[in-house]
Design a protein around this motif. Sequence first.
Motif, short mmCIF file in Angstrom:
data_model
loop_
_atom_site.label_atom_id
_atom_site.label_comp_id
_atom_site.label_asym_id
_atom_site.label_seq_id
_atom_site.Cartn_x
_atom_site.Cartn_y
_atom_site.Cartn_z
N LYS A 6 0.89 -1.18 -0.10
CA LYS A 6 0.07 0.06 0.09
C LYS A 6 0.79 1.30 -0.01
O LYS A 6 1.83 1.52 0.94
CB LYS A 6 -0.85 -0.12 1.21
CG LYS A 6 -2.05 -1.02 0.99
CD LYS A 6 -2.70 -0.99 2.39
CE LYS A 6 -3.90 -2.17 2.24
NZ LYS A 6 -4.78 -2.25 3.54
N ILE A 7 0.75 2.18 -1.08
CA ILE A 7 1.75 3.17 -1.14
C ILE A 7 0.72 4.47 -1.03
O ILE A 7 -0.10 4.77 -1.80
CB ILE A 7 2.50 3.13 -2.60
CG1 ILE A 7 3.13 1.89 -2.76
CG2 ILE A 7 3.34 4.45 -2.39
CD1 ILE A 7 4.24 1.50 -1.96
N LEU A 103 -0.57 15.89 3.59
CA LEU A 103 0.70 15.40 4.25
C LEU A 103 0.47 14.67 5.69
O LEU A 103 1.02 13.78 6.00
CB LEU A 103 1.79 16.29 4.18
CG LEU A 103 3.26 15.97 4.63
CD1 LEU A 103 3.74 14.62 3.97
CD2 LEU A 103 4.10 17.20 4.89
N GLN A 104 -0.13 15.71 6.60
CA GLN A 104 -0.38 15.15 7.66
C GLN A 104 -1.07 13.57 7.83
O GLN A 104 -0.54 12.90 8.78
CB GLN A 104 -1.10 16.16 8.53
CG GLN A 104 -0.09 17.41 9.02
CD GLN A 104 -1.22 18.27 9.63
OE1 GLN A 104 -2.22 18.64 9.27
NE2 GLN A 104 -0.40 19.23 10.38
N ASP A 109 -0.93 7.83 8.81
CA ASP A 109 -1.01 6.34 8.48
C ASP A 109 0.18 5.66 8.33
O ASP A 109 0.39 4.36 8.46
CB ASP A 109 -1.84 6.14 7.24
CG ASP A 109 -3.37 6.49 7.40
OD1 ASP A 109 -3.73 6.38 8.52
OD2 ASP A 109 -4.13 6.28 6.58
N LEU A 110 1.16 6.38 7.76
CA LEU A 110 2.63 5.69 7.59
C LEU A 110 3.13 5.27 9.04
O LEU A 110 3.67 3.99 9.21
CB LEU A 110 3.49 6.69 6.72
CG LEU A 110 4.87 6.18 6.26
CD1 LEU A 110 4.89 5.21 5.34
CD2 LEU A 110 5.70 7.21 5.88
N LEU A 111 3.23 6.23 9.82
CA LEU A 111 3.68 6.11 11.22
C LEU A 111 3.08 5.02 11.88
O LEU A 111 3.60 4.22 12.73
CB LEU A 111 3.85 7.22 12.04
CG LEU A 111 4.83 8.37 11.59
CD1 LEU A 111 4.69 9.40 12.32
CD2 LEU A 111 6.16 7.90 11.70
N ALA A 112 1.60 4.68 11.54
CA ALA A 112 0.74 3.98 12.22
C ALA A 112 0.89 2.25 11.51
O ALA A 112 0.08 1.35 11.87
CB ALA A 112 -0.85 4.10 12.10
N GLY A 113 1.66 2.51 10.42
CA GLY A 113 1.81 1.02 9.65
C GLY A 113 0.62 0.88 8.71
O GLY A 113 0.42 -0.55 8.21
N ASN A 114 -0.16 1.75 8.67
CA ASN A 114 -1.48 1.55 7.86
C ASN A 114 -1.06 1.33 6.22
O ASN A 114 -1.79 0.90 5.54
CB ASN A 114 -2.49 2.62 8.16
CG ASN A 114 -2.97 2.33 9.43
OD1 ASN A 114 -3.07 1.42 9.98
ND2 ASN A 114 -3.44 3.61 10.03
N ILE A 115 0.17 2.27 5.89
CA ILE A 115 0.53 2.13 4.73
C ILE A 115 1.89 1.67 4.59
O ILE A 115 2.57 1.77 5.77
CB ILE A 115 0.35 3.37 3.85
CG1 ILE A 115 0.97 4.66 4.46
CG2 ILE A 115 -1.07 3.83 3.53
CD1 ILE A 115 0.75 6.03 3.89
#
Length: 351
Positions: A6-7, A103-104, A109-115
């Motif tokens: 997921k990107i 961006l936020q 989502d990136l830090l949460a591991g969702n992507i």
Amino acid sequence: MSEKLKIGISIGDVNGIGLEVIIKTLADSRIFDHCIPIVYGHTKVASFHRRTVQVHDLNFNVIESAAQAHHKKANLINCWEDEVKIELGQVTEAGGKYALLSLQKATDDLLAGNIDALVTAPINKDNIQNEEFKFPGHTEYLQERDNAAEVLMFLVSDTLRVGVVTGHIPVNQIAQSITTEKILGKLKLMNKSLKQDFWIRKPKIAVLGLNPHAGDNGLIGNEEKDVIIPAIEEARANGILAFGPYPADGFFANGSYMKFDAVLAMYHDQGLIPFKQISFESGVNYTAGLSFVRTSPDHGTAYDIAGKNQASEVSFREALFEAIHIVKRRRETAVLNENPLAFSKHSRDRD
């Protein structure tokens, strides 16, 4: 299906070419064979840009969370409810406001591991500034969000890789900002990234001088003798194959960069001008040193051509694929470190 990454994609300034290159990239359905794209923006803004560039065969799958992403569609998460006034080619407060909201949410989502990775479309570094964003650019913002001690702005293409010691700072602050310790830190980051992210087993790194003619043995400045050479020597003592310092003009003009796996420049324009000249439209900006993978195209908002259907999506598409490749290499490297027999020698050496 489970192997596809997921990107996340942040849209950048709504008045620039960000959404144009995103839409042109995702209009090629073959992209969905390689990843699951998730755009962080708004359907109305995306539709406006889709009509502007006359892409009629792309429909966004609107979702509320990354977990709902469809593996064969271009997914979109609405990051705000406001009506946005789009003024293509103009620098506006709205352009910065909604770039930051995109961006936020994507970074959250990136830090949460969702992507699995983030590709950022260009922002305007001026109109995005507010109480929540007081950074020279994406690189510094993501470094703080990730609590990373050190990062490297790393421009990469098939023919050239260039990192910089100093990034977005005024020219009159460059010399005083360059220290032996800082150069050594960037060399360590570059060396690690070349091995981990690009699978180069024994990277050779060229280091550029700061002054014309790399100081000419002290005739045009002492930074090479006092700062840069000691950093190179210490790097070599640490097992890093660093060479130089080289005069930047001749180094690029005579093709010396082709003998190395990467180049460390002392400041932004020293590295980025030749990079963009040599790797025009195909270059990717990668932030090495983060715990996650972030890439972006190597161009800006390009207000002058926004809305004219003239923007090339090549660099953005390359950024998307580079993010995929780096995530996969990192994960395979982690498995390899845990179990050296997990991959054949051919697999380890193929890059």
